[in-house]
Scaffold this motif. Sequence first.
Motif, PDB file in Angstrom:
ATOM      1  N   TYR A 160       0.662  -1.155   0.078  1.00 24.65           N
ATOM      2  CA  TYR A 160      -0.006   0.145   0.051  1.00 24.65           C
ATOM      3  C   TYR A 160       0.801   1.266   0.034  1.00 24.65           C
ATOM      4  CZ  TYR A 160      -4.594  -2.222   0.273  1.00 24.65           C
ATOM      5  OH  TYR A 160      -5.590  -2.859   0.193  1.00 24.65           O
ATOM      6  N   PRO A 161       1.931   1.242   0.741  1.00 18.54           N
ATOM      7  CA  PRO A 161       2.617   2.701   0.773  1.00 18.54           C
ATOM      8  C   PRO A 161       3.353   2.784  -0.651  1.00 18.54           C
ATOM      9  CG  PRO A 161       3.296   1.163   2.811  1.00 18.54           C
ATOM     10  CD  PRO A 161       2.243   0.427   1.751  1.00 18.54           C
ATOM     11  N   GLN A 162       3.467   1.795  -1.576  1.00 13.10           N
ATOM     12  CA  GLN A 162       3.989   2.052  -2.917  1.00 13.10           C
ATOM     13  C   GLN A 162       3.113   2.175  -3.872  1.00 13.10           C
ATOM     14  OE1 GLN A 162       7.291  -0.667  -3.633  1.00 13.10           O
ATOM     15  NE2 GLN A 162       8.598  -0.094  -1.592  1.00 13.10           N
ATOM     16  N   GLY A 163       1.893   1.620  -3.489  1.00 10.81           N
ATOM     17  CA  GLY A 163       0.726   1.660  -4.405  1.00 10.81           C
ATOM     18  C   GLY A 163       0.988   0.619  -5.194  1.00 10.81           C
ATOM     19  N   ARG A 164       1.718  -0.502  -4.946  1.00 10.56           N
ATOM     20  CA  ARG A 164       2.092  -1.611  -5.985  1.00 10.56           C
ATOM     21  C   ARG A 164       1.655  -3.036  -5.614  1.00 10.56           C
ATOM     22  NH1 ARG A 164       6.066  -5.028  -4.616  1.00 10.56           N
ATOM     23  NH2 ARG A 164       7.237  -3.618  -3.147  1.00 10.56           N
ATOM     24  N   VAL A 165       1.423  -3.804  -6.671  1.00 14.09           N
ATOM     25  CA  VAL A 165       0.839  -5.017  -6.463  1.00 14.09           C
ATOM     26  C   VAL A 165       2.058  -5.898  -7.325  1.00 14.09           C
ATOM     27  CG1 VAL A 165      -0.866  -6.884  -6.695  1.00 14.09           C
ATOM     28  CG2 VAL A 165      -1.463  -4.453  -6.202  1.00 14.09           C
ATOM     29  N   THR A 166       2.428  -6.905  -6.830  1.00  7.14           N
ATOM     30  CA  THR A 166       3.804  -7.486  -7.512  1.00  7.14           C
ATOM     31  C   THR A 166       3.162  -9.103  -7.225  1.00  7.14           C
ATOM     32  OG1 THR A 166       5.420  -5.988  -6.942  1.00  7.14           O
ATOM     33  CG2 THR A 166       5.950  -8.205  -7.517  1.00  7.14           C
ATOM     34  N   ASP A 167       3.092  -9.937  -8.559  1.00  6.40           N
ATOM     35  CA  ASP A 167       3.136 -11.069  -8.776  1.00  6.40           C
ATOM     36  C   ASP A 167       4.318 -11.918  -8.994  1.00  6.40           C
ATOM     37  OD1 ASP A 167       2.404 -13.856  -9.900  1.00  6.40           O
ATOM     38  OD2 ASP A 167       0.616 -13.227  -9.607  1.00  6.40           O
ATOM     39  N   HIS A 168       4.688 -12.503  -7.694  1.00  4.93           N
ATOM     40  CA  HIS A 168       6.224 -13.159  -7.728  1.00  4.93           C
ATOM     41  C   HIS A 168       6.346 -14.023  -8.655  1.00  4.93           C
ATOM     42  CE1 HIS A 168       6.852 -10.622  -4.291  1.00  4.93           C
ATOM     43  NE2 HIS A 168       5.430 -11.070  -3.980  1.00  4.93           N
ATOM     44  N   ARG A 169       5.329 -14.850  -9.370  1.00  2.00           N
ATOM     45  CA  ARG A 169       5.602 -15.956 -10.016  1.00  2.00           C
ATOM     46  C   ARG A 169       5.914 -15.587 -11.547  1.00  2.00           C
ATOM     47  NH1 ARG A 169      -0.349 -17.954  -9.275  1.00  2.00           N
ATOM     48  NH2 ARG A 169      -0.729 -15.685  -9.082  1.00  2.00           N
ATOM     49  N   ILE A 170       5.670 -14.153 -11.767  1.00  3.75           N
ATOM     50  CA  ILE A 170       5.984 -13.871 -13.334  1.00  3.75           C
ATOM     51  C   ILE A 170       6.667 -12.493 -13.131  1.00  3.75           C
ATOM     52  CG2 ILE A 170       4.148 -14.865 -14.712  1.00  3.75           C
ATOM     53  CD1 ILE A 170       2.258 -12.457 -13.907  1.00  3.75           C
ATOM     54  N   ASN A 171       7.048 -12.220 -11.921  1.00  5.03           N
ATOM     55  CA  ASN A 171       7.869 -10.844 -11.678  1.00  5.03           C
ATOM     56  C   ASN A 171       7.079  -9.684 -12.450  1.00  5.03           C
ATOM     57  OD1 ASN A 171      10.063  -9.438 -10.630  1.00  5.03           O
ATOM     58  ND2 ASN A 171      11.245  -9.637 -12.519  1.00  5.03           N
ATOM     59  N   TYR A 172       5.957  -9.691 -12.270  1.00  5.21           N
ATOM     60  CA  TYR A 172       5.174  -8.566 -12.957  1.00  5.21           C
ATOM     61  C   TYR A 172       4.650  -7.640 -11.717  1.00  5.21           C
ATOM     62  CZ  TYR A 172       1.390  -5.976 -15.243  1.00  5.21           C
ATOM     63  OH  TYR A 172       0.496  -4.986 -15.629  1.00  5.21           O
ATOM     64  N   SER A 173       4.436  -6.208 -11.976  1.00  4.67           N
ATOM     65  CA  SER A 173       3.991  -5.208 -10.988  1.00  4.67           C
ATOM     66  C   SER A 173       3.061  -4.357 -11.568  1.00  4.67           C
ATOM     67  CB  SER A 173       5.258  -4.380 -10.231  1.00  4.67           C
ATOM     68  OG  SER A 173       5.920  -5.428  -9.382  1.00  4.67           O
ATOM     69  N   SER A 174       2.029  -4.273 -10.938  1.00  2.00           N
ATOM     70  CA  SER A 174       1.252  -2.707 -11.365  1.00  2.00           C
ATOM     71  C   SER A 174       1.193  -2.000 -10.433  1.00  2.00           C
ATOM     72  CB  SER A 174      -0.445  -3.493 -11.432  1.00  2.00           C
ATOM     73  OG  SER A 174      -1.102  -2.430 -11.567  1.00  2.00           O
ATOM     74  N   TYR A 175       1.259  -0.827 -10.599  1.00  2.00           N
ATOM     75  CA  TYR A 175       1.126   0.313  -9.636  1.00  2.00           C
ATOM     76  C   TYR A 175       0.023   1.157  -9.606  1.00  2.00           C
ATOM     77  CZ  TYR A 175       6.301  -0.244  -9.210  1.00  2.00           C
ATOM     78  OH  TYR A 175       7.529  -0.912  -9.064  1.00  2.00           O
ATOM     79  N   ASN A 176      -0.993   0.363  -9.746  1.00  5.17           N
ATOM     80  CA  ASN A 176      -2.313   0.864  -9.727  1.00  5.17           C
ATOM     81  C   ASN A 176      -3.188  -0.054  -8.769  1.00  5.17           C
ATOM     82  OD1 ASN A 176      -4.931   2.055 -10.012  1.00  5.17           O
ATOM     83  ND2 ASN A 176      -5.105   2.016 -12.158  1.00  5.17           N
ATOM     84  N   LEU A 177      -2.533  -0.064  -7.707  1.00  3.36           N
ATOM     85  CA  LEU A 177      -3.101  -0.840  -6.388  1.00  3.36           C
ATOM     86  C   LEU A 177      -4.680  -0.524  -6.157  1.00  3.36           C
ATOM     87  CD1 LEU A 177      -1.447  -1.884  -3.202  1.00  3.36           C
ATOM     88  CD2 LEU A 177      -3.863  -1.070  -2.991  1.00  3.36           C
ATOM     89  N   PRO A 178      -5.336   0.549  -6.310  1.00  2.23           N
ATOM     90  CA  PRO A 178      -6.636   0.681  -6.061  1.00  2.23           C
ATOM     91  C   PRO A 178      -7.491   0.116  -7.087  1.00  2.23           C
ATOM     92  CG  PRO A 178      -5.437   2.618  -5.660  1.00  2.23           C
ATOM     93  CD  PRO A 178      -4.607   1.769  -6.367  1.00  2.23           C
ATOM     94  N   ALA A 179      -6.991   0.009  -8.305  1.00  5.75           N
ATOM     95  CA  ALA A 179      -7.624  -0.763  -9.468  1.00  5.75           C
ATOM     96  C   ALA A 179      -7.868  -2.096  -9.376  1.00  5.75           C
ATOM     97  CB  ALA A 179      -7.121  -0.259 -10.768  1.00  5.75           C
TER      98      ALA A 179
END
Length: 357
Positions: A310-329
């Motif tokens: 939440y502090p970074q607004g980031r969601v990271t999937d560790h299986r594919i090393n992919y991050s979204s910086y739109n955590l609310p969405a």
Amino acid sequence: MLEKLAEVESRYLELEDMMGDPTIASDYEKVAVLAKERASLQAIVHAFRQYQRGAAELDDARELLGEADDAEMRELAAEEVAELEASNAELLEKLRLMLLPKDPRDSKNVIVEIRAGAGGDEAGIFAGDLMRLYTRYAESNKWKVETLDVNEQGNGVFKNITFEIKGEGAFSRLKYESGVHRVQRVPTTESQGRIHTSTATVAVLAEMDEVDVQLDMSEVETQVFRSRGAGGQSVNTTDSAVRLIHKPTGVVVEMQDERSQLQNKLRAKQVLIARLYEAEVERQRSEREAERRGQVGSGDRSEKIRTYNYPQGRVTDHRINYSSYNLPAVMDGELDAFIDQLATQEQAEQLAAGTLN
């Protein structure tokens, strides 16, 4: 691969002939089975025929290129050959993916179980957040959500939540959500602004029919008790809640959300069947993984599959090393970017293993 595609087309034509046979046409159940199989092959047969037409056009274009006697004709023919080669290569790759083995559960409805993990009340609040996430994702796909069992401790803190999502392709999309989800944020009760890390586990089970799993009810112990509400207090005076214990495996299912004991027992049995099927699938997968590790060596894998920071607004999937910086969405149900990449990775792994239907 082309031989395999020719076999698929041959089976498709055979099914058409069978459905047109008067002796079969009167058997509605058999016709329904044949029609379902035919429908499952229709897209790949259509793509294969499109590829065959493209291959014939490519042969003609190459022949024209070889016969062209002036520069302008050769240039036009060369352009057509290049376009057809690219188009056919793209279609061939599409066909390769279509031949990959299909998970027989992909068309099933799903049962989702969310349990609070490490982190106390914050983990229980996060479990509720995940419930909302999947509910919103289901709504965006026009799937129906039905709550089966909720154990709320009060103040929006959930120990566990079980719900059903009904809709075409639900399991094919949500199966990638099984695992440990981690949240990093400052709890509302944290006065010093420190970031806490909590977890919740998600299990996505395909809703299986009894014919898919042989369940001997003599091996199941049935217990009844009074339904509880938030905080654990009883909410009625009858023993309508049901607990099923599968004695051979120790799997326990509780159901209390329905009004009657019979309804809760039917729901609990449904969830038990799904869990037993999933356990068998996992056993087989573990055996394959153990064999693979024995061949190529082991690689440590973190237990968590995704982190919500939440502090970074980031969601990271560790299986594919992919991050979204739109955590609310993402928390509002926008999961397709993750699911699409996870599905692509699964296809790539199958292709690397040389696995075709």
